[in-house]
Design a protein around this motif. Structure first.
Motif, PDB file in Angstrom:
ATOM      1  N   GLN A  17       0.817  -1.217   0.000  1.00  0.00           N
ATOM      2  CA  GLN A  17       0.000   0.000   0.000  1.00  0.00           C
ATOM      3  C   GLN A  17       0.845   1.259   0.000  1.00  0.00           C
ATOM      4  O   GLN A  17       0.415   2.296  -0.483  1.00  0.00           O
ATOM      5  N   HIS A  38      -3.063  -2.595  15.946  1.00  0.00           N
ATOM      6  CA  HIS A  38      -3.301  -1.628  14.867  1.00  0.00           C
ATOM      7  C   HIS A  38      -3.595  -0.265  15.507  1.00  0.00           C
ATOM      8  O   HIS A  38      -4.534  -0.144  16.310  1.00  0.00           O
ATOM      9  N   ALA A  39      -2.795   0.751  15.152  1.00  0.00           N
ATOM     10  CA  ALA A  39      -2.897   2.056  15.844  1.00  0.00           C
ATOM     11  C   ALA A  39      -4.310   2.614  15.763  1.00  0.00           C
ATOM     12  O   ALA A  39      -5.032   2.366  14.796  1.00  0.00           O
ATOM     13  N   SER A  40      -4.715   3.365  16.794  1.00  0.00           N
ATOM     14  CA  SER A  40      -6.044   3.979  16.755  1.00  0.00           C
ATOM     15  C   SER A  40      -6.145   5.135  17.729  1.00  0.00           C
ATOM     16  O   SER A  40      -5.401   5.208  18.691  1.00  0.00           O
ATOM     17  N   ALA A  41      -7.078   6.062  17.425  1.00  0.00           N
ATOM     18  CA  ALA A  41      -7.326   7.249  18.257  1.00  0.00           C
ATOM     19  C   ALA A  41      -8.772   7.210  18.723  1.00  0.00           C
ATOM     20  O   ALA A  41      -9.658   6.886  17.920  1.00  0.00           O
ATOM     21  N   TRP A  42      -9.011   7.509  19.976  1.00  0.00           N
ATOM     22  CA  TRP A  42     -10.328   7.281  20.586  1.00  0.00           C
ATOM     23  C   TRP A  42     -10.911   8.545  21.208  1.00  0.00           C
ATOM     24  O   TRP A  42     -10.216   9.234  21.966  1.00  0.00           O
ATOM     25  N   THR A  59       2.902   8.179  11.703  1.00  0.00           N
ATOM     26  CA  THR A  59       1.666   7.567  12.209  1.00  0.00           C
ATOM     27  C   THR A  59       1.224   8.266  13.495  1.00  0.00           C
ATOM     28  O   THR A  59       0.046   8.534  13.695  1.00  0.00           O
ATOM     29  N   HIS A 109      -0.493  11.257  12.533  1.00  0.00           N
ATOM     30  CA  HIS A 109      -1.803  10.897  11.983  1.00  0.00           C
ATOM     31  C   HIS A 109      -2.820  10.687  13.109  1.00  0.00           C
ATOM     32  O   HIS A 109      -3.921  11.236  13.089  1.00  0.00           O
ATOM     33  N   GLU A 110      -2.406   9.929  14.124  1.00  0.00           N
ATOM     34  CA  GLU A 110      -3.334   9.659  15.245  1.00  0.00           C
ATOM     35  C   GLU A 110      -3.592  10.926  16.043  1.00  0.00           C
ATOM     36  O   GLU A 110      -4.715  11.194  16.466  1.00  0.00           O
ATOM     37  N   HIS A 152     -11.430  13.508   8.631  1.00  0.00           N
ATOM     38  CA  HIS A 152     -10.817  13.021   9.881  1.00  0.00           C
ATOM     39  C   HIS A 152      -9.464  12.387   9.590  1.00  0.00           C
ATOM     40  O   HIS A 152      -8.523  12.512  10.368  1.00  0.00           O
ATOM     41  N   PHE A 182      -0.199   5.100  -2.677  1.00  0.00           N
ATOM     42  CA  PHE A 182      -1.299   4.667  -1.806  1.00  0.00           C
ATOM     43  C   PHE A 182      -2.656   4.779  -2.497  1.00  0.00           C
ATOM     44  O   PHE A 182      -3.580   4.020  -2.193  1.00  0.00           O
ATOM     45  N   HIS A 190      -8.672  -3.423   7.829  1.00  0.00           N
ATOM     46  CA  HIS A 190      -9.935  -2.715   7.661  1.00  0.00           C
ATOM     47  C   HIS A 190     -11.015  -3.605   7.071  1.00  0.00           C
ATOM     48  O   HIS A 190     -12.208  -3.396   7.307  1.00  0.00           O
ATOM     49  N   ARG A 227     -12.298   6.611   2.623  1.00  0.00           N
ATOM     50  CA  ARG A 227     -11.948   7.786   3.421  1.00  0.00           C
ATOM     51  C   ARG A 227     -10.473   8.133   3.292  1.00  0.00           C
ATOM     52  O   ARG A 227     -10.106   9.309   3.313  1.00  0.00           O
ATOM     53  N   TYR A 228      -9.626   7.085   3.130  1.00  0.00           N
ATOM     54  CA  TYR A 228      -8.187   7.348   3.001  1.00  0.00           C
ATOM     55  C   TYR A 228      -7.860   7.866   1.601  1.00  0.00           C
ATOM     56  O   TYR A 228      -6.990   8.720   1.434  1.00  0.00           O
ATOM     57  N   PHE A 267      -6.074  11.466   1.017  1.00  0.00           N
ATOM     58  CA  PHE A 267      -4.805  11.660   0.306  1.00  0.00           C
ATOM     59  C   PHE A 267      -4.939  12.665  -0.834  1.00  0.00           C
ATOM     60  O   PHE A 267      -3.958  13.173  -1.335  1.00  0.00           O
TER      61      PHE A 267
HETATM   62  C1  LIG Z   1     -11.572   4.249  17.406  1.00  0.00           C
HETATM   63  C2  LIG Z   1     -11.044   4.264  16.023  1.00  0.00           C
HETATM   64  O1  LIG Z   1     -10.973   3.267  15.331  1.00  0.00           O
HETATM   65  N1  LIG Z   1     -10.671   5.482  15.538  1.00  0.00           N
HETATM   66  C3  LIG Z   1     -10.169   5.627  14.175  1.00  0.00           C
HETATM   67  C4  LIG Z   1     -10.052   7.102  13.830  1.00  0.00           C
HETATM   68  C5  LIG Z   1     -11.401   7.725  13.752  1.00  0.00           C
HETATM   69  O2  LIG Z   1     -12.197   7.252  12.928  1.00  0.00           O
HETATM   70  O3  LIG Z   1     -11.666   8.667  14.524  1.00  0.00           O
HETATM   71  C6  LIG Z   1      -8.771   5.019  14.090  1.00  0.00           C
HETATM   72  O4  LIG Z   1      -7.960   5.346  14.899  1.00  0.00           O
HETATM   73  N2  LIG Z   1      -8.517   4.173  13.051  1.00  0.00           N
HETATM   74  C7  LIG Z   1      -7.222   3.487  12.970  1.00  0.00           C
HETATM   75  C8  LIG Z   1      -6.405   3.886  11.725  1.00  0.00           C
HETATM   76  C9  LIG Z   1      -4.935   3.478  11.944  1.00  0.00           C
HETATM   77  C10 LIG Z   1      -4.004   3.669  10.746  1.00  0.00           C
HETATM   78  C11 LIG Z   1      -4.562   3.070   9.476  1.00  0.00           C
HETATM   79  O5  LIG Z   1      -5.258   2.081   9.520  1.00  0.00           O
HETATM   80  N3  LIG Z   1      -4.198   3.656   8.321  1.00  0.00           N
HETATM   81  C12 LIG Z   1      -4.589   3.011   7.054  1.00  0.00           C
HETATM   82  C13 LIG Z   1      -4.346   3.944   5.858  1.00  0.00           C
HETATM   83  C14 LIG Z   1      -3.256   4.937   6.033  1.00  0.00           C
HETATM   84  C15 LIG Z   1      -1.949   4.611   5.637  1.00  0.00           C
HETATM   85  C16 LIG Z   1      -0.940   5.551   5.757  1.00  0.00           C
HETATM   86  C17 LIG Z   1      -1.228   6.838   6.279  1.00  0.00           C
HETATM   87  O6  LIG Z   1      -0.265   7.780   6.355  1.00  0.00           O
HETATM   88  C18 LIG Z   1      -2.525   7.144   6.677  1.00  0.00           C
HETATM   89  C19 LIG Z   1      -3.529   6.193   6.566  1.00  0.00           C
HETATM   90  C20 LIG Z   1      -3.776   1.733   6.846  1.00  0.00           C
HETATM   91  O7  LIG Z   1      -2.795   1.557   7.578  1.00  0.00           O
HETATM   92  O8  LIG Z   1      -4.169   0.940   5.980  1.00  0.00           O
HETATM   93  C21 LIG Z   1      -2.679   2.962  11.059  1.00  0.00           C
HETATM   94  C22 LIG Z   1      -1.598   3.778  10.414  1.00  0.00           C
HETATM   95  C23 LIG Z   1      -2.138   5.160  10.169  1.00  0.00           C
HETATM   96  C24 LIG Z   1      -3.606   5.122  10.538  1.00  0.00           C
HETATM   97  C25 LIG Z   1      -6.502   5.391  11.538  1.00  0.00           C
HETATM   98  O9  LIG Z   1      -5.999   6.143  12.371  1.00  0.00           O
HETATM   99  O10 LIG Z   1      -7.076   5.806  10.497  1.00  0.00           O
END
Ligand SMILES: CC(=O)N[C@@H](CC(=O)O)C(=O)NC[C@H](CC1(C(=O)N[C@@H](Cc2ccc(O)cc2)C(=O)O)CCCC1)C(=O)O
Ligand SMILES: [Zn+2]
Length: 626
Positions: free
Chosen positions: A257, A328-332, A355, A358-359, A385, A433, A489, A498-499, A503
């Motif tokens: 990715q 898997h990283a996350s923000a709450w 990352t 990002h969070e 977001h 990406f 995901h 959304r991603y 981007f």
């Molecule tokens: C409670 C809850 O779930 N909260 C939501 C947030 C919310 O909805 O409020 C949340 O924390 N979602 C987790 C998710 C984590 C990550 C991710 O999954 N990224 C994608 C795509 C990507 C890749 C590169 C990049 O630079 C940016 C994104 C992947 O890795 O495939 C891991 C690495 C980065 C972000 C996130 O933060 O989006």
């Protein structure tokens, strides 16, 4: 005539509706706090007990929602004049998966939790030591995929991860699709893809996305052709066909990715200052905490909010010992305007530094809209977001900024070759990406719409991966595999478009904030967009915060307009940012008369492994004699 003495209570229906919304706001907010705490309890400590508690709370919450919904839909909210209470009622009137029967709701919750648990606890054996079989995705497999330059080891990890994750959840996923579609239909949507797309409030949204992809595709194909050539030079024709799709296991990431981890073996101009600051971070004794403090300082420099004390107390910033958790990283957001947390199994490297930003971007959005009614505590659309933290990282990742924070030494040079190296590294993340993000939901929309049926899940996945990304699996695949299920995901039921949106729009926001900060001027060549760093610009921060505070209280074009003056998504920001790289790639590929695009893959995707064996046992049909 009315007796002037008697105080007549004229019930203004909209006033009564407002009072009802106040009641909903309090009750939904309180319950969301309880539910999020239960979800956190499970995600940070996977046990039967924490799972059971989470399931109980969400079942109880669904029951309440269904009862309350029967009350809510009695209000004639379509007739209200006040657009704000109409918008709030419209959001409360979508019941979601709670529309399912209690046992189907519970089954759906269980399916997703099981898939998340299988994914988060999957282990793989070491390529060089078959007795060592405790390698997790984070950090071990992620690190091996990023660092190994042995195609056989990379193929082993790539195949074994999919064997331990995706293959194990195919039947749960099929059932999850059926229940998700059933819930969507109960909400008067045609299927789950329409239910997911409602968040973008535009019935032509899929066309908008396709138009954006068409704008960026030429740039992607140029970058793809260059990377393929460099990998061909490194691994040889037998491993990398210079006119074919790129084998996915060689690209430094488990899902191909982002390709930043093969920057070192494909850098356009070697011998320049190393812009990957991972080594420097380790040398300076960076800890995960210090990475998040650095990020907080960037936000505060823009006059945005600092983290509340509870954030530092309650967050999990390093992988804890002795328990299973979702790494898997996350923000709450805990919906009490006080409790906000990040859970991240942070490694000390450049990728995890971004990352962290990002969070922190998610947390900043939570903080900025914390005084909105519960129902508006969302991004203007989900792509917003995802964009906040990445917009900050576009400034932080500039060599100029990395020097300011002491992660790069020496004076800033305006060396055009160093600029190409920097934009190339950025392109390996941001350009690469886009087709991946598009494919993940192109595949899922088709699955929800019934265009892709479960007997062809995997081969259609690879058809899309080949068509848009120009990549192929390292080995033949069958429908006994389920490769989409090896991506978080997909098994966690988190939408992905959304991603893609993020981007694209993050470059529109970056451009607007850079203009606001006086750091970029379209007319002034000496201030190119890719060198802009908005650090310490309170003007830029104030403009961004005006948009963030809105939450989802207005349709997203209004929010977009506040920052950029535009009401549409468009790729011009991204193309402006990468213009120097685009030109260089065209020249470089022309020099080596590189084949732009790719021929069809020679890898097979068939129904079963038995069929695959038969296919491979067949004598290769003789070349037609001239
Ligand atoms: C409670 C809850 O779930 N909260 C939501 C947030 C919310 O909805 O409020 C949340 O924390 N979602 C987790 C998710 C984590 C990550 C991710 O999954 N990224 C994608 C795509 C990507 C890749 C590169 C990049 O630079 C940016 C994104 C992947 O890795 O495939 C891991 C690495 C980065 C972000 C996130 O933060 O989006
Ligand atoms: Zn995110």
């Amino acid at each position: 005539a009315l007796d002037p003495e008697q105080e007549v209570r004229v019930v203004d229906p909209e006033q009564e509706a407002r009072q009802y919304l106040e009641l909903l706001d309090k009750e939904y907010g309180r319950r969301a706090n309880v539910e999020t705490l239960a979800e956190w309890g499970y995600a940070s400590n996977i046990t039967d007990e924490t799972l059971q508690y989470k399931l109980n709370v969400s079942a109880e919450h669904a029951k309440f929602q269904k009862q309350q919904w029967l009350e809510t839909i009695k209000y004639p909210w379509h007739t209200y004049k006040d657009p704000d209470i109409r918008r709030q009622f419209q959001k409360y009137s979508v019941l979601g998966t709670a529309a399912l029967s209690e046992e189907k709701f519970d089954k759906l919750e269980k399916l997703v939790s099981e898939m998340e648990s299988i994914y988060s606890t999957a282990k793989v054996c070491d390529y060089n030591d078959a007795t060592k079989c405790d390698l997790s995705l984070e950090p071990e497999l992620t690190e091996r995929l990023a660092e190994s330059r042995d195609p056989k080891e990379l193929s082993h990890i790539w195949v074994e991860w999919r064997h331990a994750s995706g293959e194990k959840v195919r039947s749960q996923f099929e059932h999850y699709v059926a229940l998700s579609n059933e819930a969507a239909v109960l909400n008067n949507f045609t299927d789950a893809s329409a239910y997911w797309l409602k968040d973008y409030e535009a019935e032509d949204f899929q066309d908008q996305v396709k138009a954006l992809w068409d704008q960026v595709k030429p740039l992607y194909q140029q970058l793809h052709a260059y990377v393929r050539r460099r990998l061909n030079e490194k691994y040889g024709d037998d491993v990398v066909n210079r006119r074919g799709p790129i084998p996915a296991h060689l690209l430094g990431n488990m899902w191909a990715q982002t390709w930043n981890n093969i920057f070192d073996i494909s850098v356009p101009f070697p011998g320049k200052q190393n812009i990957d600051v991972t080594e420097e971070m380790v040398k300076q004794g960076y800890t995960p905490l210090r990475m998040f403090k650095l990020s907080e300082e960037f936000f505060v420099s823009l006059n945005l909010s600092a983290m509340p004390e509870t954030f530092w107390k309650n967050s999990i910033l390093e992988k804890p010992e002795g328990r299973e958790l979702i790494c898997h990283a996350s923000a709450w957001d805990f919906y009490d305007s006080k409790d906000f947390r990040i859970k991240q199994c942070t490694a000390v490297n450049m990728e995890d530094l971004f990352t962290a930003h990002h969070e922190m971007g998610h947390i900043q959005y939570f903080l900025q809209y914390k005084d909105q009614p519960f129902i508006y505590k969302e991004g203007a659309n989900p792509g917003f977001h995802e964009a906040v933290g990445d917009v900050m990282a576009l400034s932080v990742s500039t060599p100029k900024h990395l020097r300011k924070v002491g992660l790069l030494d020496g004076a800033s040079t305006d060396d055009p070759e160093a600029t190409i190296n920097y934009l190339y590294l950025q392109g390996l993340q941001k350009i690469v990406f886009l087709p991946f993000a598009y494919v993940v939901d192109l595949w899922r929309w088709a699955v929800f719409q019934g265009e892709i049926t479960s007997d062809a899940y995997n081969c259609n996945w690879w058809k899309l991966r080949g068509q848009y990304q120009g990549i192929e699996p390292p080995v033949d695949r069958t429908e006994e595999d389920f490769d989409p299920g090896s991506k978080y995901h997909v098994i966690a039921s988190v939408p992905y478009i959304r991603y893609f949106v993020s981007f694209i729009i993050q470059f529109q926001f970056h451009r607007a904030l850079c203009i606001e900060a006086g750091e970029y001027d379209p007319q002034d060549e000496s201030k190119p967009l890719h060198e802009c760093d908005i650090y310490q610009s309170t003007k830029a921060g104030n403009l961004l915060s005006k948009m963030l505070q809105m939450g989802s209280s207005k349709p997203w074009p209004d929010a977009m307009e506040v920052v950029t003056g535009q009401r549409l998504m468009d790729a011009s920001g991204l193309l402006e940012y990468f213009r120097p790289l685009h030109k260089w790639l065209e020249q470089e590929n022309a020099k080596t008369s590189e084949y732009i695009g790719w021929d069809p893959t020679d890898k097979h995707c068939v129904q079963t492994r038995v069929e695959l064996e038969k296919l491979k046992a067949q004598p290769v049909e003789k070349e037609d004699s001239e």
